[in-house]
Design a protein around this motif. Sequence first.
Motif, PDB file in Angstrom:
ATOM      1  N   ILE A 150       0.801  -1.228   0.000  1.00 28.54           N
ATOM      2  CA  ILE A 150       0.000   0.000   0.000  1.00 28.54           C
ATOM      3  C   ILE A 150       0.839   1.285   0.000  1.00 28.54           C
ATOM      4  O   ILE A 150       0.346   2.364  -0.319  1.00 28.54           O
ATOM      5  CB  ILE A 150      -0.966   0.001   1.205  1.00 28.54           C
ATOM      6  CG1 ILE A 150      -2.080   1.030   0.991  1.00 28.54           C
ATOM      7  CG2 ILE A 150      -0.202   0.241   2.502  1.00 28.54           C
ATOM      8  CD1 ILE A 150      -3.190   0.942   2.018  1.00 28.54           C
ATOM      9  N   GLY A 151       2.113   1.189   0.343  1.00 32.82           N
ATOM     10  CA  GLY A 151       2.971   2.373   0.306  1.00 32.82           C
ATOM     11  C   GLY A 151       2.986   3.023  -1.069  1.00 32.82           C
ATOM     12  O   GLY A 151       3.148   4.241  -1.189  1.00 32.82           O
ATOM     13  N   VAL A 152       2.801   2.216  -2.110  1.00 35.10           N
ATOM     14  CA  VAL A 152       2.781   2.730  -3.488  1.00 35.10           C
ATOM     15  C   VAL A 152       1.633   3.717  -3.671  1.00 35.10           C
ATOM     16  O   VAL A 152       1.783   4.747  -4.329  1.00 35.10           O
ATOM     17  CB  VAL A 152       2.675   1.563  -4.504  1.00 35.10           C
ATOM     18  CG1 VAL A 152       2.522   2.089  -5.924  1.00 35.10           C
ATOM     19  CG2 VAL A 152       3.895   0.662  -4.389  1.00 35.10           C
ATOM     20  N   ALA A 153       0.481   3.417  -3.087  1.00 32.16           N
ATOM     21  CA  ALA A 153      -0.681   4.303  -3.226  1.00 32.16           C
ATOM     22  C   ALA A 153      -0.391   5.685  -2.647  1.00 32.16           C
ATOM     23  O   ALA A 153      -0.858   6.706  -3.175  1.00 32.16           O
ATOM     24  CB  ALA A 153      -1.895   3.686  -2.541  1.00 32.16           C
ATOM     25  N   PHE A 154       0.407   5.733  -1.576  1.00 27.02           N
ATOM     26  CA  PHE A 154       0.685   7.007  -0.921  1.00 27.02           C
ATOM     27  C   PHE A 154       1.668   7.867  -1.714  1.00 27.02           C
ATOM     28  O   PHE A 154       1.868   9.039  -1.392  1.00 27.02           O
ATOM     29  CB  PHE A 154       1.195   6.765   0.499  1.00 27.02           C
ATOM     30  CG  PHE A 154       0.085   6.452   1.466  1.00 27.02           C
ATOM     31  CD1 PHE A 154      -0.455   7.438   2.266  1.00 27.02           C
ATOM     32  CD2 PHE A 154      -0.430   5.170   1.553  1.00 27.02           C
ATOM     33  CE1 PHE A 154      -1.488   7.164   3.151  1.00 27.02           C
ATOM     34  CE2 PHE A 154      -1.458   4.879   2.437  1.00 27.02           C
ATOM     35  CZ  PHE A 154      -1.992   5.876   3.228  1.00 27.02           C
ATOM     36  N   SER A 155       2.266   7.296  -2.774  1.00 32.01           N
ATOM     37  CA  SER A 155       3.097   8.116  -3.659  1.00 32.01           C
ATOM     38  C   SER A 155       2.247   9.148  -4.390  1.00 32.01           C
ATOM     39  O   SER A 155       2.782  10.103  -4.966  1.00 32.01           O
ATOM     40  CB  SER A 155       3.850   7.238  -4.667  1.00 32.01           C
ATOM     41  OG  SER A 155       2.953   6.610  -5.563  1.00 32.01           O
ATOM     42  N   ALA A 156       0.921   8.963  -4.364  1.00 30.83           N
ATOM     43  CA  ALA A 156       0.018   9.969  -4.928  1.00 30.83           C
ATOM     44  C   ALA A 156       0.223  11.320  -4.238  1.00 30.83           C
ATOM     45  O   ALA A 156       0.058  12.377  -4.855  1.00 30.83           O
ATOM     46  CB  ALA A 156      -1.435   9.521  -4.789  1.00 30.83           C
ATOM     47  N   LEU A 157       0.613  11.300  -2.956  1.00 30.94           N
ATOM     48  CA  LEU A 157       0.908  12.544  -2.237  1.00 30.94           C
ATOM     49  C   LEU A 157       2.102  13.267  -2.859  1.00 30.94           C
ATOM     50  O   LEU A 157       2.097  14.487  -2.999  1.00 30.94           O
ATOM     51  CB  LEU A 157       1.207  12.240  -0.764  1.00 30.94           C
ATOM     52  CG  LEU A 157       0.056  11.719   0.096  1.00 30.94           C
ATOM     53  CD1 LEU A 157       0.564  11.343   1.485  1.00 30.94           C
ATOM     54  CD2 LEU A 157      -1.047  12.766   0.193  1.00 30.94           C
ATOM     55  N   SER A 158       3.120  12.481  -3.234  1.00 35.44           N
ATOM     56  CA  SER A 158       4.305  13.066  -3.870  1.00 35.44           C
ATOM     57  C   SER A 158       3.927  13.705  -5.202  1.00 35.44           C
ATOM     58  O   SER A 158       4.421  14.782  -5.548  1.00 35.44           O
ATOM     59  CB  SER A 158       5.376  11.988  -4.092  1.00 35.44           C
ATOM     60  OG  SER A 158       5.735  11.385  -2.871  1.00 35.44           O
TER      61      SER A 158
END
Length: 231
Positions: A150-158
Amino acid sequence: MIATFINAAAVIVGSLIGLLIRKGIKEEYRKVVFTAAGLTSLTIGIQMVLKTSHILSFALALMIGGLLGTLLDVEGGIERFGERLKARFASKSEGAFAAGFLNASILFCAGAMAIVGSFRAGTEGNYSLIFTKSVLDGFVSIIFAGAMGIGVAFSALSILVYQGALTLLSVYIKPYVSDLMLAEITGIGGALVIMIGFGLLEIKSFKTGNFLPALIIIVVLVLVMPVLKFL
């Protein structure tokens, strides 16, 4: 900004699909997904690296940037930020959250499409390049989330922060960004993506985050190239 929101949404949707595929998958199949993600990274990275035309500047940027990043412990800072996100939003059983967040952020933000697409969106209202990037990022995020979680999904913040800032500041930044600078930034970004690929394939593990300052160093080197002829 609408194109950046769509790009971020595409990464989230792709990541959710990847997580669904990942659930209950046997270890032998998970290794296949990791291999696919690693080979995808290497392919993208090599394509990006080939854009560089100044190998000395490329080498200097990686060396100086890597030393600076190690001194500042950039990787450690990103990992700590990732762990805070994990503690707030993710399950404790999610192992490689920070790695997924970091690797995906680099992959989605390091290329010329992010820069040029943001400039076109901000100055011309032309969203076509970011829309194309959104489709590509969405598909890649399926593979990456399947491998790293799920860490990949939080790259949306970047994506929101990086591309959003470029879009809002595009009128002021664009005059200073040449084709040469885009090519060299893409080349350095490609080197970082190759590091990610090596790590996913378990060939060699790098502290990729510590090389992020190389992206700033290469900008400085391109700006001084007219003065330092040997570059």
